[in-house]
Design a protein around this motif. Structure first.
Motif, PDB file in Angstrom:
ATOM      1  N   GLY A 310      40.702  45.227  49.296  1.00  0.00           N
ATOM      2  CA  GLY A 310      41.418  44.174  48.598  1.00  0.00           C
ATOM      3  C   GLY A 310      40.711  42.833  48.682  1.00  0.00           C
ATOM      4  O   GLY A 310      40.624  42.097  47.698  1.00  0.00           O
ATOM      5  N   LEU A 311      40.179  42.509  49.863  1.00  0.00           N
ATOM      6  CA  LEU A 311      39.499  41.232  50.046  1.00  0.00           C
ATOM      7  C   LEU A 311      38.219  41.158  49.223  1.00  0.00           C
ATOM      8  O   LEU A 311      37.934  40.146  48.569  1.00  0.00           O
ATOM      9  CB  LEU A 311      39.183  41.029  51.531  1.00  0.00           C
ATOM     10  CG  LEU A 311      38.513  39.706  51.917  1.00  0.00           C
ATOM     11  CD1 LEU A 311      39.403  38.524  51.565  1.00  0.00           C
ATOM     12  CD2 LEU A 311      38.169  39.702  53.404  1.00  0.00           C
ATOM     13  N   ALA A 312      37.436  42.227  49.230  1.00  0.00           N
ATOM     14  CA  ALA A 312      36.156  42.217  48.513  1.00  0.00           C
ATOM     15  C   ALA A 312      36.358  42.128  47.004  1.00  0.00           C
ATOM     16  O   ALA A 312      35.657  41.369  46.321  1.00  0.00           O
ATOM     17  CB  ALA A 312      35.353  43.468  48.870  1.00  0.00           C
ATOM     18  N   THR A 313      37.291  42.914  46.459  1.00  0.00           N
ATOM     19  CA  THR A 313      37.505  42.879  45.006  1.00  0.00           C
ATOM     20  C   THR A 313      38.072  41.530  44.569  1.00  0.00           C
ATOM     21  O   THR A 313      37.784  41.061  43.462  1.00  0.00           O
ATOM     22  CB  THR A 313      38.448  44.000  44.569  1.00  0.00           C
ATOM     23  OG1 THR A 313      39.661  43.972  45.352  1.00  0.00           O
ATOM     24  CG2 THR A 313      37.782  45.365  44.728  1.00  0.00           C
ATOM     25  N   ARG A 314      38.877  40.884  45.414  1.00  0.00           N
ATOM     26  CA  ARG A 314      39.371  39.549  45.068  1.00  0.00           C
ATOM     27  C   ARG A 314      38.223  38.544  45.021  1.00  0.00           C
ATOM     28  O   ARG A 314      38.151  37.692  44.137  1.00  0.00           O
ATOM     29  CB  ARG A 314      40.425  39.094  46.072  1.00  0.00           C
ATOM     30  CG  ARG A 314      41.811  39.687  45.818  1.00  0.00           C
ATOM     31  CD  ARG A 314      42.794  39.233  46.879  1.00  0.00           C
ATOM     32  NE  ARG A 314      44.150  39.605  46.557  1.00  0.00           N
ATOM     33  CZ  ARG A 314      44.689  40.787  46.808  1.00  0.00           C
ATOM     34  NH1 ARG A 314      43.952  41.716  47.387  1.00  0.00           N
ATOM     35  NH2 ARG A 314      45.931  41.052  46.474  1.00  0.00           N
ATOM     36  N   MET A 315      37.314  38.628  45.994  1.00  0.00           N
ATOM     37  CA  MET A 315      36.209  37.680  46.034  1.00  0.00           C
ATOM     38  C   MET A 315      35.252  37.876  44.864  1.00  0.00           C
ATOM     39  O   MET A 315      34.639  36.912  44.389  1.00  0.00           O
ATOM     40  CB  MET A 315      35.459  37.820  47.361  1.00  0.00           C
ATOM     41  CG  MET A 315      36.261  37.421  48.584  1.00  0.00           C
ATOM     42  SD  MET A 315      35.229  37.256  50.051  1.00  0.00           S
ATOM     43  CE  MET A 315      34.260  35.819  49.623  1.00  0.00           C
ATOM     44  N   LEU A 316      35.128  39.104  44.372  1.00  0.00           N
ATOM     45  CA  LEU A 316      34.181  39.391  43.298  1.00  0.00           C
ATOM     46  C   LEU A 316      34.834  39.434  41.920  1.00  0.00           C
ATOM     47  O   LEU A 316      34.164  39.702  40.924  1.00  0.00           O
ATOM     48  CB  LEU A 316      33.469  40.718  43.582  1.00  0.00           C
ATOM     49  CG  LEU A 316      32.641  40.734  44.869  1.00  0.00           C
ATOM     50  CD1 LEU A 316      32.005  42.094  45.092  1.00  0.00           C
ATOM     51  CD2 LEU A 316      31.570  39.655  44.832  1.00  0.00           C
ATOM     52  N   GLY A 317      36.151  39.210  41.855  1.00  0.00           N
ATOM     53  CA  GLY A 317      36.808  39.094  40.564  1.00  0.00           C
ATOM     54  C   GLY A 317      37.107  40.399  39.869  1.00  0.00           C
ATOM     55  O   GLY A 317      37.187  40.434  38.635  1.00  0.00           O
ATOM     56  N   THR A 318      37.281  41.502  40.602  1.00  0.00           N
ATOM     57  CA  THR A 318      37.580  42.796  39.977  1.00  0.00           C
ATOM     58  C   THR A 318      38.844  43.418  40.569  1.00  0.00           C
ATOM     59  O   THR A 318      38.991  44.639  40.576  1.00  0.00           O
ATOM     60  CB  THR A 318      36.399  43.768  40.157  1.00  0.00           C
ATOM     61  OG1 THR A 318      36.123  43.938  41.567  1.00  0.00           O
ATOM     62  CG2 THR A 318      35.153  43.255  39.471  1.00  0.00           C
ATOM     63  N   SER A 319      39.764  42.605  41.050  1.00  0.00           N
ATOM     64  CA  SER A 319      40.965  43.100  41.722  1.00  0.00           C
ATOM     65  C   SER A 319      42.134  43.210  40.751  1.00  0.00           C
ATOM     66  O   SER A 319      42.043  42.833  39.572  1.00  0.00           O
ATOM     67  CB  SER A 319      41.345  42.169  42.875  1.00  0.00           C
ATOM     68  OG  SER A 319      41.765  40.911  42.357  1.00  0.00           O
ATOM     69  N   VAL A 320      43.248  43.718  41.261  1.00  0.00           N
ATOM     70  CA  VAL A 320      44.479  43.798  40.474  1.00  0.00           C
ATOM     71  C   VAL A 320      44.940  42.403  40.067  1.00  0.00           C
ATOM     72  O   VAL A 320      45.461  42.203  38.962  1.00  0.00           O
ATOM     73  CB  VAL A 320      45.566  44.521  41.295  1.00  0.00           C
ATOM     74  CG1 VAL A 320      46.886  44.528  40.543  1.00  0.00           C
ATOM     75  CG2 VAL A 320      45.141  45.947  41.618  1.00  0.00           C
ATOM     76  N   VAL A 321      44.762  41.439  40.954  1.00  0.00           N
ATOM     77  CA  VAL A 321      45.141  40.060  40.646  1.00  0.00           C
ATOM     78  C   VAL A 321      44.354  39.537  39.449  1.00  0.00           C
ATOM     79  O   VAL A 321      44.899  38.868  38.564  1.00  0.00           O
ATOM     80  CB  VAL A 321      44.925  39.164  41.877  1.00  0.00           C
ATOM     81  CG1 VAL A 321      45.223  37.703  41.546  1.00  0.00           C
ATOM     82  CG2 VAL A 321      45.794  39.625  43.040  1.00  0.00           C
ATOM     83  N   ASP A 322      43.068  39.853  39.393  1.00  0.00           N
ATOM     84  CA  ASP A 322      42.232  39.387  38.286  1.00  0.00           C
ATOM     85  C   ASP A 322      42.612  40.083  36.981  1.00  0.00           C
ATOM     86  O   ASP A 322      42.568  39.457  35.912  1.00  0.00           O
ATOM     87  CB  ASP A 322      40.761  39.634  38.607  1.00  0.00           C
ATOM     88  CG  ASP A 322      40.297  38.852  39.820  1.00  0.00           C
ATOM     89  OD1 ASP A 322      40.145  37.625  39.706  1.00  0.00           O
ATOM     90  OD2 ASP A 322      40.121  39.465  40.874  1.00  0.00           O
ATOM     91  N   GLU A 323      42.973  41.357  37.051  1.00  0.00           N
ATOM     92  CA  GLU A 323      43.412  42.049  35.835  1.00  0.00           C
ATOM     93  C   GLU A 323      44.700  41.437  35.298  1.00  0.00           C
ATOM     94  O   GLU A 323      44.857  41.248  34.080  1.00  0.00           O
ATOM     95  CB  GLU A 323      43.613  43.543  36.102  1.00  0.00           C
ATOM     96  CG  GLU A 323      43.935  44.321  34.838  1.00  0.00           C
ATOM     97  CD  GLU A 323      44.395  45.731  35.118  1.00  0.00           C
ATOM     98  OE1 GLU A 323      44.297  46.572  34.208  1.00  0.00           O
ATOM     99  OE2 GLU A 323      44.877  45.988  36.234  1.00  0.00           O
ATOM    100  N   ALA A 324      45.633  41.115  36.186  1.00  0.00           N
ATOM    101  CA  ALA A 324      46.875  40.473  35.754  1.00  0.00           C
ATOM    102  C   ALA A 324      46.596  39.101  35.139  1.00  0.00           C
ATOM    103  O   ALA A 324      47.223  38.706  34.153  1.00  0.00           O
ATOM    104  CB  ALA A 324      47.829  40.345  36.934  1.00  0.00           C
ATOM    105  N   ARG A 325      45.640  38.357  35.705  1.00  0.00           N
ATOM    106  CA  ARG A 325      45.275  37.059  35.145  1.00  0.00           C
ATOM    107  C   ARG A 325      44.694  37.225  33.739  1.00  0.00           C
ATOM    108  O   ARG A 325      44.970  36.428  32.833  1.00  0.00           O
ATOM    109  CB  ARG A 325      44.269  36.359  36.054  1.00  0.00           C
ATOM    110  CG  ARG A 325      43.878  34.968  35.557  1.00  0.00           C
ATOM    111  CD  ARG A 325      42.851  34.311  36.456  1.00  0.00           C
ATOM    112  NE  ARG A 325      43.382  34.081  37.794  1.00  0.00           N
ATOM    113  CZ  ARG A 325      43.034  34.767  38.866  1.00  0.00           C
ATOM    114  NH1 ARG A 325      42.153  35.747  38.753  1.00  0.00           N
ATOM    115  NH2 ARG A 325      43.559  34.521  40.038  1.00  0.00           N
ATOM    116  N   LEU A 326      43.867  38.271  33.538  1.00  0.00           N
ATOM    117  CA  LEU A 326      43.298  38.522  32.224  1.00  0.00           C
ATOM    118  C   LEU A 326      44.394  38.809  31.199  1.00  0.00           C
ATOM    119  O   LEU A 326      44.338  38.321  30.062  1.00  0.00           O
ATOM    120  CB  LEU A 326      42.327  39.706  32.304  1.00  0.00           C
ATOM    121  CG  LEU A 326      41.751  40.185  30.971  1.00  0.00           C
ATOM    122  CD1 LEU A 326      40.854  39.111  30.366  1.00  0.00           C
ATOM    123  CD2 LEU A 326      40.977  41.491  31.143  1.00  0.00           C
TER     124      LEU A 326
END
Length: 398
Positions: A310-326
């Motif tokens: 979870g931490l790595a994907t958030r830092m690199l912009g490929t997490s669930v949070v980033d998909e929801a933002r998109l």
């Protein structure tokens, strides 16, 4: 005394060649992963060039994230095209490379290598740090010579950590010089704690492998499964049926207007109603999916591998949070260009639409989103350290 014990562990790792072997393995694995993922990124970028719209097409699409070569995450889903029309938003093709190997084997990005492969190597390197000294009798000699159990624990922990992390850090730094800086972490504290619990190396090895399977595969999978049982998410078929019902209901009103001789802006009102109700449905589904994602993340954090993911994907912009933002960006873009879509006439004139641009999380947002995962990693490391100290304090030299 602590540093003396740590130097002994480092010297033993260098003398036996484990450090050199680990450096070569890390160099080969990281380089292979970069090569494969870079070619995959090039293929997805080529697909983006194909589906990228021109200004006369009301299509929102975001290019693939260059950092996805290190942690692919949900970058494929985030690369889908969204065609905006008076009926709704149609999800089109993606920039997925369709690499057949990825359907048979895990994606060999750096996140997978650190989270799974290097985690296994860490357990194999650290399972006998304590129990090996027990079998050889050197732990008894260290305690009898006056070394405190706390100093032994810290020395073993520090020396083992440095002996494992240094070659991986060197291999990572070498590849980062050739590409671009990115985040990378390796942990091995759990294996040292496991080693202190047992008296024989064979038993410690079995326990280390079992722990690796649990923390890397079982807990993350169970966390997602348990969250699905608690959080209700309406099925995709039900969502599609509801969208069709909304569209059909408004189209019946359009036909009634036509029979009554009404036309013009009133038809646009029906299309706007389709979008309004569709947005409400999307909001409800997004809320359910958000609750599922938060529940899964909370349960997965019981595993250091899940928290690191979870931490790595958030830092690199490929997490669930980033998909929801998109998806939120697509909604805003849809609202911005809908008036242009409605105002199109049948005279053949082309309308130029604003270019879609996906927003990126700021450093503050990344730190805020990832602090729970970072805290979970720290807590699990602290618990492993506590287990190590307790096990050594209970060790009877007689």
């Amino acid at each position: 005394m602590i540093w003396t014990i740590a130097r002994r562990e480092i010297s033993e790792a260098l003398f036996t060649g484990r450090t050199l072997v680990l450096f070569v393995i890390a160099l080969a694995l990281l380089g292979t992963g970069l090569y494969v993922m870079d070619r995959d990124y090039d293929a997805r970028r080529a697909n983006y060039d194909v589906i990228r719209p021109d200004p006369t097409q009301p299509i929102a699409v975001s290019p693939p994230n260059p950092l996805s070569v290190f942690a692919r995450g949900l970058d494929d889903a985030m690369g889908r095209s969204f065609e905006i029309n008076v009926i709704g938003v149609n999800i089109g093709g993606s920039q997925a490379s369709a690499n057949p190997l990825f359907s048979l084997f895990p994606t060999p990005d750096w996140l997978y290598l650190f989270r799974v492969v290097f985690a296994l190597i860490a357990f194999l390197f650290g399972f006998d740090l304590i129990c090996g000294d027990k079998e050889r009798g050197t732990l008894k000699l260290m305690v009898s010579s006056g070394a405190s159990r706390g100093a032994i624990a810290l020395g073993k922990w520090l020396g083992g950590w440095l002996a494992f992390l240094t070659p991986i850090a060197l291999a990572t730094a070498l590849w980062l010089v050739l590409v671009r800086p990115v985040f990378g972490v390796a942990l091995r504290g759990d294996a040292v704690a496991i080693s202190a619990l047992f008296h024989r190396s064979g038993t410690a090895l079995v326990a280390a492998l079992f722990t690796w399977v649990v923390v890397v595969f079982v807990i993350p999978s169970f966390g997602v499964l348990a969250a699905r049982q608690v959080v209700h998410v309406r099925p995709l078929a039900l969502v599609s049926a509801e969208r069709n019902r909304i569209f059909g209901s408004e189209m019946m009103k359009v036909f009634e207007d036509r029979r009554a001789g009404r036309s013009g802006p009133i038809h646009q009102e029906h299309w706007a109603e389709v979008h309004r109700q569709g947005d409400q449905l999307s909001d409800r589904v997004a809320g359910e999916l958000g609750a599922l994602a938060r529940g899964s993340a909370a349960l997965v954090r019981f595993s250091p591998a899940g928290a690191f993911d979870g931490l790595a994907t958030r830092m690199l912009g490929t997490s669930v949070v980033d998909e929801a933002r998109l998806k939120r960006d697509v909604r805003r873009h849809t609202s911005a260009i809908l008036p242009l879509v409605f105002d199109q006439r049948g005279d053949g004139a082309e309308v130029e639409y604003p270019t879609f641009t996906a927003s990126r999380a700021s450093l503050g947002q990344v730190l805020a989103d990832g602090r729970a995962d970072l805290a979970a990693i720290v807590v699990i490391g602290a618990l492993a350290t506590m287990v190590l100290f307790v096990a050594l304090n209970r060790y009877d030299i007689r």
